[in-house]
Design a protein around this motif. Structure first.
Motif, PDB file in Angstrom:
ATOM      1  N   UNK A   8       0.831  -1.205   0.000  1.00  0.00           N
ATOM      2  CA  UNK A   8       0.000   0.000   0.000  1.00  0.00           C
ATOM      3  C   UNK A   8       0.871   1.263   0.000  1.00  0.00           C
ATOM      4  N   UNK A   9       1.938   1.253   0.789  1.00  0.00           N
ATOM      5  CA  UNK A   9       2.853   2.405   0.837  1.00  0.00           C
ATOM      6  C   UNK A   9       3.507   2.608  -0.529  1.00  0.00           C
ATOM      7  N   UNK A  10       3.978   1.520  -1.114  1.00  0.00           N
ATOM      8  CA  UNK A  10       4.635   1.611  -2.421  1.00  0.00           C
ATOM      9  C   UNK A  10       3.664   2.077  -3.507  1.00  0.00           C
ATOM     10  N   UNK A  11       2.444   1.591  -3.448  1.00  0.00           N
ATOM     11  CA  UNK A  11       1.429   2.012  -4.418  1.00  0.00           C
ATOM     12  C   UNK A  11       1.144   3.504  -4.300  1.00  0.00           C
ATOM     13  N   UNK A  12       1.028   3.986  -3.075  1.00  0.00           N
ATOM     14  CA  UNK A  12       0.781   5.418  -2.857  1.00  0.00           C
ATOM     15  C   UNK A  12       1.968   6.247  -3.333  1.00  0.00           C
ATOM     16  N   UNK A  13       3.183   5.762  -3.093  1.00  0.00           N
ATOM     17  CA  UNK A  13       4.383   6.464  -3.534  1.00  0.00           C
ATOM     18  C   UNK A  13       4.439   6.547  -5.058  1.00  0.00           C
ATOM     19  N   UNK A  14       4.106   5.457  -5.726  1.00  0.00           N
ATOM     20  CA  UNK A  14       4.100   5.450  -7.185  1.00  0.00           C
ATOM     21  C   UNK A  14       3.036   6.387  -7.748  1.00  0.00           C
ATOM     22  N   UNK A  15       1.884   6.451  -7.093  1.00  0.00           N
ATOM     23  CA  UNK A  15       0.818   7.353  -7.545  1.00  0.00           C
ATOM     24  C   UNK A  15       1.261   8.810  -7.397  1.00  0.00           C
ATOM     25  N   UNK A  16       1.923   9.131  -6.278  1.00  0.00           N
ATOM     26  CA  UNK A  16       2.426  10.504  -6.091  1.00  0.00           C
ATOM     27  C   UNK A  16       3.471  10.853  -7.137  1.00  0.00           C
ATOM     28  N   UNK A  17       4.373   9.916  -7.423  1.00  0.00           N
ATOM     29  CA  UNK A  17       5.411  10.151  -8.422  1.00  0.00           C
ATOM     30  C   UNK A  17       4.803  10.345  -9.813  1.00  0.00           C
ATOM     31  N   UNK A  18       3.800   9.561 -10.143  1.00  0.00           N
ATOM     32  CA  UNK A  18       3.143   9.703 -11.443  1.00  0.00           C
ATOM     33  C   UNK A  18       2.450  11.056 -11.559  1.00  0.00           C
ATOM     34  N   UNK A  19       1.807  11.494 -10.488  1.00  0.00           N
ATOM     35  CA  UNK A  19       1.146  12.804 -10.498  1.00  0.00           C
ATOM     36  C   UNK A  19       2.177  13.917 -10.673  1.00  0.00           C
ATOM     37  N   UNK A  20       3.311  13.793  -9.993  1.00  0.00           N
ATOM     38  CA  UNK A  20       4.380  14.792 -10.125  1.00  0.00           C
ATOM     39  C   UNK A  20       4.906  14.826 -11.559  1.00  0.00           C
ATOM     40  N   UNK A  21       5.123  13.655 -12.144  1.00  0.00           N
ATOM     41  CA  UNK A  21       5.608  13.593 -13.528  1.00  0.00           C
ATOM     42  C   UNK A  21       4.617  14.227 -14.500  1.00  0.00           C
ATOM     43  N   UNK A  22       3.321  13.985 -14.279  1.00  0.00           N
ATOM     44  CA  UNK A  22       2.308  14.612 -15.138  1.00  0.00           C
ATOM     45  C   UNK A  22       2.334  16.128 -15.001  1.00  0.00           C
ATOM     46  N   UNK A  23       2.497  16.623 -13.776  1.00  0.00           N
ATOM     47  CA  UNK A  23       2.547  18.062 -13.538  1.00  0.00           C
ATOM     48  C   UNK A  23       3.756  18.690 -14.230  1.00  0.00           C
ATOM     49  N   UNK A  24       4.903  18.029 -14.136  1.00  0.00           N
ATOM     50  CA  UNK A  24       6.118  18.530 -14.800  1.00  0.00           C
ATOM     51  C   UNK A  24       5.921  18.559 -16.308  1.00  0.00           C
ATOM     52  N   UNK A  25       5.354  17.484 -16.855  1.00  0.00           N
ATOM     53  CA  UNK A  25       5.112  17.422 -18.298  1.00  0.00           C
ATOM     54  C   UNK A  25       4.183  18.535 -18.742  1.00  0.00           C
ATOM     55  N   UNK A  26       3.142  18.785 -17.962  1.00  0.00           N
ATOM     56  CA  UNK A  26       2.185  19.843 -18.296  1.00  0.00           C
ATOM     57  C   UNK A  26       2.850  21.216 -18.251  1.00  0.00           C
ATOM     58  N   UNK A  27       3.696  21.444 -17.265  1.00  0.00           N
ATOM     59  CA  UNK A  27       4.395  22.732 -17.163  1.00  0.00           C
ATOM     60  C   UNK A  27       5.332  22.933 -18.346  1.00  0.00           C
ATOM     61  N   UNK A  28       6.058  21.889 -18.720  1.00  0.00           N
ATOM     62  CA  UNK A  28       6.954  21.999 -19.879  1.00  0.00           C
ATOM     63  C   UNK A  28       6.182  22.278 -21.158  1.00  0.00           C
ATOM     64  N   UNK A  29       5.057  21.593 -21.311  1.00  0.00           N
ATOM     65  CA  UNK A  29       4.226  21.791 -22.499  1.00  0.00           C
ATOM     66  C   UNK A  29       3.704  23.226 -22.554  1.00  0.00           C
ATOM     67  N   UNK A  30       3.273  23.754 -21.409  1.00  0.00           N
ATOM     68  CA  UNK A  30       2.765  25.128 -21.364  1.00  0.00           C
ATOM     69  C   UNK A  30       3.876  26.126 -21.667  1.00  0.00           C
TER      70      UNK A  30
END
Length: 59
Positions: A8-30
Motif C-alpha cells: 500500500x505504501x509503495x502504491x501510494x508512492x508510485x501514484x504521487x510520483x506519477x502525479x508529479x511527472x504529469x505536472x512537470x510534463x504539463x508545465x513543460x508543455x505550457x
C-alpha cells in the motif's frame, strides 16, 4: 499483513510520483506553447542585439 502495508505504501508512492511527472510534463508543455506563441514573461531571459558582436570594443 506487513507485506500488504508495504504494498500500500509503495502504491501510494508510485501514484504521487506519477502525479508529479504529469505536472512537470504539463508545465513543460505550457512553457513551450508560450514560447511558440511569442508570449514574453516578465523577468525572462534578455538577449543581446544580433549585431553587437560585429564591432570590437575601443581600447
Amino acid at each position: 499483513m506487513f507485506e500488504y502495508e508495504l504494498h500500500q505504501i509503495r502504491t501510494a508512492e508510485l501514484a504521487r510520483q506519477a502525479q508529479h511527472d504529469r505536472l512537470v510534463r504539463e508545465a513543460r508543455r505550457a512553457r513551450r506553447a508560450s514560447r511558440r506563441d511569442g508570449g514574453h514573461e516578465a523577468g525572462g531571459r534578455v538577449s543581446a542585439p544580433r549585431d553587437a558582436d560585429r564591432f570590437t570594443r575601443a581600447a
